[in-house]
Design an enzyme around this catalytic site. Structure first.
Site, PDB file in Angstrom:
ATOM      1  N   ARG A  59     -10.770  -0.530  14.981  1.00  0.00           N
ATOM      2  CA  ARG A  59     -10.696   0.212  13.721  1.00  0.00           C
ATOM      3  C   ARG A  59     -11.564  -0.508  12.694  1.00  0.00           C
ATOM      4  O   ARG A  59     -12.790  -0.460  12.805  1.00  0.00           O
ATOM      5  CB  ARG A  59      -9.229   0.348  13.300  1.00  0.00           C
ATOM      6  CG  ARG A  59      -8.986   1.403  12.259  1.00  0.00           C
ATOM      7  CD  ARG A  59      -7.524   1.494  11.847  1.00  0.00           C
ATOM      8  NE  ARG A  59      -7.079   0.340  11.073  1.00  0.00           N
ATOM      9  CZ  ARG A  59      -5.835   0.163  10.608  1.00  0.00           C
ATOM     10  NH1 ARG A  59      -4.913   1.075  10.850  1.00  0.00           N
ATOM     11  NH2 ARG A  59      -5.517  -0.899   9.902  1.00  0.00           N
ATOM     12  N   TYR A 105      14.237  30.207   7.931  1.00  0.00           N
ATOM     13  CA  TYR A 105      13.107  30.959   8.482  1.00  0.00           C
ATOM     14  C   TYR A 105      13.124  30.997  10.000  1.00  0.00           C
ATOM     15  O   TYR A 105      13.307  29.982  10.661  1.00  0.00           O
ATOM     16  CB  TYR A 105      11.788  30.331   8.035  1.00  0.00           C
ATOM     17  CG  TYR A 105      11.535  30.407   6.555  1.00  0.00           C
ATOM     18  CD1 TYR A 105      11.540  31.631   5.878  1.00  0.00           C
ATOM     19  CD2 TYR A 105      11.272  29.251   5.832  1.00  0.00           C
ATOM     20  CE1 TYR A 105      11.293  31.694   4.520  1.00  0.00           C
ATOM     21  CE2 TYR A 105      11.013  29.307   4.468  1.00  0.00           C
ATOM     22  CZ  TYR A 105      11.035  30.532   3.812  1.00  0.00           C
ATOM     23  OH  TYR A 105      10.783  30.580   2.467  1.00  0.00           O
ATOM     24  N   ARG A 121       1.149 -10.903   6.773  1.00  0.00           N
ATOM     25  CA  ARG A 121       0.996  -9.689   5.962  1.00  0.00           C
ATOM     26  C   ARG A 121       2.035  -8.630   6.317  1.00  0.00           C
ATOM     27  O   ARG A 121       1.695  -7.550   6.796  1.00  0.00           O
ATOM     28  CB  ARG A 121      -0.398  -9.080   6.175  1.00  0.00           C
ATOM     29  CG  ARG A 121      -1.582  -9.954   5.862  1.00  0.00           C
ATOM     30  CD  ARG A 121      -2.874  -9.128   5.890  1.00  0.00           C
ATOM     31  NE  ARG A 121      -2.988  -8.304   7.087  1.00  0.00           N
ATOM     32  CZ  ARG A 121      -3.571  -8.695   8.236  1.00  0.00           C
ATOM     33  NH1 ARG A 121      -4.130  -9.872   8.335  1.00  0.00           N
ATOM     34  NH2 ARG A 121      -3.605  -7.870   9.268  1.00  0.00           N
ATOM     35  N   CYS A 133      12.640  24.030   5.037  1.00  0.00           N
ATOM     36  CA  CYS A 133      11.794  24.864   4.177  1.00  0.00           C
ATOM     37  C   CYS A 133      11.018  23.964   3.213  1.00  0.00           C
ATOM     38  O   CYS A 133      11.152  22.746   3.241  1.00  0.00           O
ATOM     39  CB  CYS A 133      12.647  25.849   3.388  1.00  0.00           C
ATOM     40  SG  CYS A 133      13.734  26.846   4.428  1.00  0.00           S
ATOM     41  N   MET A 134      10.232  24.566   2.353  1.00  0.00           N
ATOM     42  CA  MET A 134       9.417  23.754   1.442  1.00  0.00           C
ATOM     43  C   MET A 134      10.289  22.922   0.490  1.00  0.00           C
ATOM     44  O   MET A 134      10.003  21.760   0.236  1.00  0.00           O
ATOM     45  CB  MET A 134       8.474  24.640   0.630  1.00  0.00           C
ATOM     46  CG  MET A 134       7.490  23.828  -0.209  1.00  0.00           C
ATOM     47  SD  MET A 134       6.422  24.838  -1.232  1.00  0.00           S
ATOM     48  CE  MET A 134       5.473  25.727  -0.001  1.00  0.00           C
ATOM     49  N   ASP A 135      11.364  23.559  -0.031  1.00  0.00           N
ATOM     50  CA  ASP A 135      12.156  22.907  -1.080  1.00  0.00           C
ATOM     51  C   ASP A 135      13.628  22.758  -0.739  1.00  0.00           C
ATOM     52  O   ASP A 135      14.388  22.268  -1.565  1.00  0.00           O
ATOM     53  CB  ASP A 135      12.057  23.723  -2.374  1.00  0.00           C
ATOM     54  CG  ASP A 135      10.629  24.089  -2.696  1.00  0.00           C
ATOM     55  OD1 ASP A 135       9.893  23.208  -3.158  1.00  0.00           O
ATOM     56  OD2 ASP A 135      10.234  25.244  -2.433  1.00  0.00           O
ATOM     57  N   HIS A 193      -6.438  -7.422  12.428  1.00  0.00           N
ATOM     58  CA  HIS A 193      -5.199  -6.639  12.497  1.00  0.00           C
ATOM     59  C   HIS A 193      -4.902  -6.329  13.965  1.00  0.00           C
ATOM     60  O   HIS A 193      -5.827  -6.114  14.748  1.00  0.00           O
ATOM     61  CB  HIS A 193      -5.396  -5.344  11.690  1.00  0.00           C
ATOM     62  CG  HIS A 193      -4.143  -4.594  11.358  1.00  0.00           C
ATOM     63  ND1 HIS A 193      -2.986  -5.193  10.915  1.00  0.00           N
ATOM     64  CD2 HIS A 193      -3.874  -3.261  11.368  1.00  0.00           C
ATOM     65  CE1 HIS A 193      -2.067  -4.263  10.670  1.00  0.00           C
ATOM     66  NE2 HIS A 193      -2.584  -3.083  10.947  1.00  0.00           N
ATOM     67  N   LYS A 225       0.840  -1.199   0.000  1.00  0.00           N
ATOM     68  CA  LYS A 225       0.000   0.000   0.000  1.00  0.00           C
ATOM     69  C   LYS A 225       0.882   1.258   0.000  1.00  0.00           C
ATOM     70  O   LYS A 225       2.101   1.164   0.251  1.00  0.00           O
ATOM     71  CB  LYS A 225      -0.900  -0.017   1.239  1.00  0.00           C
ATOM     72  CG  LYS A 225      -0.130  -0.019   2.556  1.00  0.00           C
ATOM     73  CD  LYS A 225      -1.031  -0.350   3.741  1.00  0.00           C
ATOM     74  CE  LYS A 225      -0.225  -0.348   5.035  1.00  0.00           C
ATOM     75  NZ  LYS A 225      -1.044  -0.786   6.193  1.00  0.00           N
TER      76      LYS A 225
HETATM   77  C1  PLP Z   1      -0.318  -1.810   6.763  1.00  0.00           C
HETATM   78  C2  PLP Z   1      -0.943  -3.088   7.127  1.00  0.00           C
HETATM   79  C3  PLP Z   1      -0.165  -4.245   7.249  1.00  0.00           C
HETATM   80  C4  PLP Z   1       1.342  -4.218   7.209  1.00  0.00           C
HETATM   81  O1  PLP Z   1       1.801  -3.630   8.404  1.00  0.00           O
HETATM   82  P1  PLP Z   1       3.370  -3.490   8.747  1.00  0.00           P
HETATM   83  O2  PLP Z   1       3.389  -3.045  10.151  1.00  0.00           O
HETATM   84  O3  PLP Z   1       3.899  -2.465   7.799  1.00  0.00           O
HETATM   85  O4  PLP Z   1       3.967  -4.807   8.520  1.00  0.00           O
HETATM   86  C5  PLP Z   1      -0.810  -5.442   7.463  1.00  0.00           C
HETATM   87  N1  PLP Z   1      -2.164  -5.482   7.564  1.00  0.00           N
HETATM   88  C6  PLP Z   1      -2.934  -4.383   7.483  1.00  0.00           C
HETATM   89  C7  PLP Z   1      -4.399  -4.486   7.631  1.00  0.00           C
HETATM   90  C8  PLP Z   1      -2.360  -3.143   7.272  1.00  0.00           C
HETATM   91  O5  PLP Z   1      -3.129  -2.055   7.205  1.00  0.00           O
END
Ligand code: PLP
Length: 384
Positions: A137, A270, A225, A317-319, A169, A39
Site C-alpha cells: 500500500r 421496506y 501506533r 432504513c435511512m433514519d 505498516h 484519524k
Molecule cells: C490506522 C493506522 C494505525 C492504527 O491501526 P489500528 O489497527 O487501529 O491500531 C496505525 N498505523 C497506520 C499507518 C494506520 O493507518
C-alpha cells in the site's frame, strides 16, 4: 449537529476510558512511546477531545491519516508531536510546516514537495520515510526506498530537512503466526540499517498498530501506533476488550420514538423481509443507515431495550429501524435503547454489531453518522 438536544440519539464518549486504554497500551509497549492514532475523527469519538484524553493517558505522539486532520488538531490548540501520512500533490505543506507537523514521505514527489516547502518557508521539516515492507500500500518497496532515502539524506546534509523516522505498516499484525509479519520485520530491520548507515539519526522507528502492540513484542521499536485499542475495542480476534485490559469508550443510545400493536403476519419495513410471527408490539428506533447503522445489519443488529437484547426486525432504513418487542408491553416511547457500549449492563458491543453486519468493529465506530451528537463523560484531557 446544531441542535443536539432535539436529536433523539447520542454517542456518549468516556474520556477517562480513552486515557486508561492509552495507559494500558503504554504498559504493553514496555518503554516504547505511544502514538495514539486519532484519524477518522478519532474513530468516530470526536477528534480533539479524544486526542486530549489520549495525551492525558500518556500518548506523547498523535497520528492522523489526513493532513487536514492534523491541521485541525493543531489549530484547536493541541500540542505535542503530530504525524500525518496522507496528502496528495499540491497540498499546503508550507502550512503544515508552520503548524510544526511531522510529515510522512512515501513517494519521490512528496520528498520534492517537502523540500520545496522547506526552502520556501525557511523551516526544517521532520520527515518519516515510509517503507513498504509488504503491505503493498503506502511507501516504497526496498530498492526504490533506498533511492528515496539517498535523496532525503542529501537534503538533510544540505540542512533542508531532518529524517527523524523510518516507519511501515503491517498486513496481518493480529496473526502472530503469519510468515508475512516475519518477512515484514526483516525488511523493516534492513531499511532501518540502511538509513542509519547512510547517516540518519533516527528518533523513532515505528511499525506496530494496536494488534502488534499487544501481541508482538518484537515489533515495538521506539514507538507504537495503536488506534482501535485506544478506543477500547479489541484488535485481536477471539479476545474481548476486558481480557486485554481495555474498555470500550463509546455508548450509542437512542430514545424510542413509537410503540404500537401489530397483528400476526404483519410485514415490517421496506421489502417486508421480516414478518411478525404472532400478535405483537413494534418499537420504532430513530437511527438508520444515514447515522451509520449498517444496512447489512438488517434483521440482525442487536440492541438492549426493555431489559433484553433484541434484534432489528426487517431492513435498516435511512433514519429508522424497527424492533419486534415480541409482545412485551413494558417499553414506552422515550425509553432508551442502547445499541452498543462497553457491555456493563448487558448491552451489545461494537464487536457484536460488526459480527451482525459482517464487518469489523473499526467500521462500526468510524462510520457512525456525524449528525449523532457526541456527549462526553469523564475528565481526562479537559482543562483543569
Ligand atoms: C490506522 C493506522 C494505525 C492504527 O491501526 P489500528 O489497527 O487501529 O491500531 C496505525 N498505523 C497506520 C499507518 C494506520 O493507518
Amino acid at each position: 449537529m446544531s441542535h443536539p438536544d432535539s436529536f433523539p440519539a447520542r454517542a456518549v464518549v468516556d474520556l477517562d476510558a480513552i486515557a486508561g486504554n492509552v495507559a494500558r497500551l503504554a504498559g504493553y509497549a514496555r518503554g516504547a512511546q505511544v502514538m495514539a492514532v486519532v484519524k477518522a475523527d478519532a474513530y468516530g469519538h470526536g477528534l480533539v477531545p479524544a486526542a486530549q484524553a489520549a495525551q492525558a493517558g500518556g500518548a506523547t505522539w498523535l497520528g492522523v491519516a489526513q493532513l487536514a486532520e492534523a491541521m485541525d488538531l493543531r489549530e484547536a490548540g493541541v500540542a505535542g508531536r503530530i504525524l500525518t501520512w496522507i496528502f496528495s500533490p499540491g497540498a499546503d505543506l508550507a502550512r503544515a510546516l508552520a503548524l510544526d507537523l511531522d510529515l510522512s514521505v512515501g513517494a519521490p514527489w512528496a520528498l520534492a514537495e517537502v523540500e520545496a516547502a522547506a526552502r520556501a518557508t525557511g523551516r526544517t521539516p521532520r520527515v518519516h520515510l515510509k517503507v513498504d515492507t509488504g503491505l503493498g500500500r503506502g511507501g516504497q518497496f526496498l530498492p526504490a526506498w533506498s533511492d528515496m532515502l539517498a535523496d532525503a539524506l542529501r537534503a538533510q546534509a544540505e540542512g533542508v530537512l531532518e529524517v527523524v523516522g523510518v516507519w511501515s505498516h503491517l498486513a496481518s499484525a493480529e496473526d502472530v503466526t503469519s510468515p508475512v509479519t516475519d518477512a515484514q520485520l526483516e525488511v523493516f530491520t534492513e531499511a532501518v540499517a540502511r538509513a542509519e548507515a547512510g547517516g540518519a539519526h533516527l528518533e523513532v522507528r515505528h511499525l506496530s498498530n494496536s494488534a502488534a502492540t499487544i501481541v508482538n513484542p518484537a515489533m515495538r521499536f521506539d514507538l507504537v501506533r495503536p488506534g482501535l485499542a485506544v478506543f477500547g475495542l479489541s484488535p485481536v480476534p477471539g479476545r474481548a476488550s476486558a481480557e486485554l485490559g481495555l474498555r470500550p469508550a463509546m455508548r450509542v443510545e437512542a430514545a424510542v420514538m413509537l410503540v404500537k400493536d401489530a397483528r400476526a403476519g404483519q410485514g415490517v419495513s421496506y421489502g417486508h423481509t421480516y414478518t411478525t410471527a404472532a400478535d405483537t408490539v413494534l418499537a420504532d428506533i430513530p437511527l438508520g443507515y444515514a447515522d451509520g447503522i449498517p444496512r447489512h445489519a438488517s434483521n440482525a443488529g442487536p440492541m438492549l431495550l426493555g431489559g433484553r437484547v433484541r434484534r432489528i426486525a426487517g431492513r435498516v432504513c435511512m433514519d429508522q429501524v424497527v424492533v419486534d418487542l415480541e409482545g412485551d408491553r413494558g417499553v414506552r416511547a422515550g425509553d432508551v435503547a442502547v445499541l452498543f457500549g462497553p457491555g456493563d449492563d448487558g448491552e451489545p458491543t461494537a464487536q457484536d454489531w460488526a459480527e451482525a453486519a459482517g464487518t469489523i468493529s473499526y467500521e462500526i465506530v468510524t462510520r457512525l453518522g456525524a449528525r449523532i451528537p457526541r456527549v462526553y463523560t469523564g475528565t481526562a484531557g479537559l482543562p483543569a
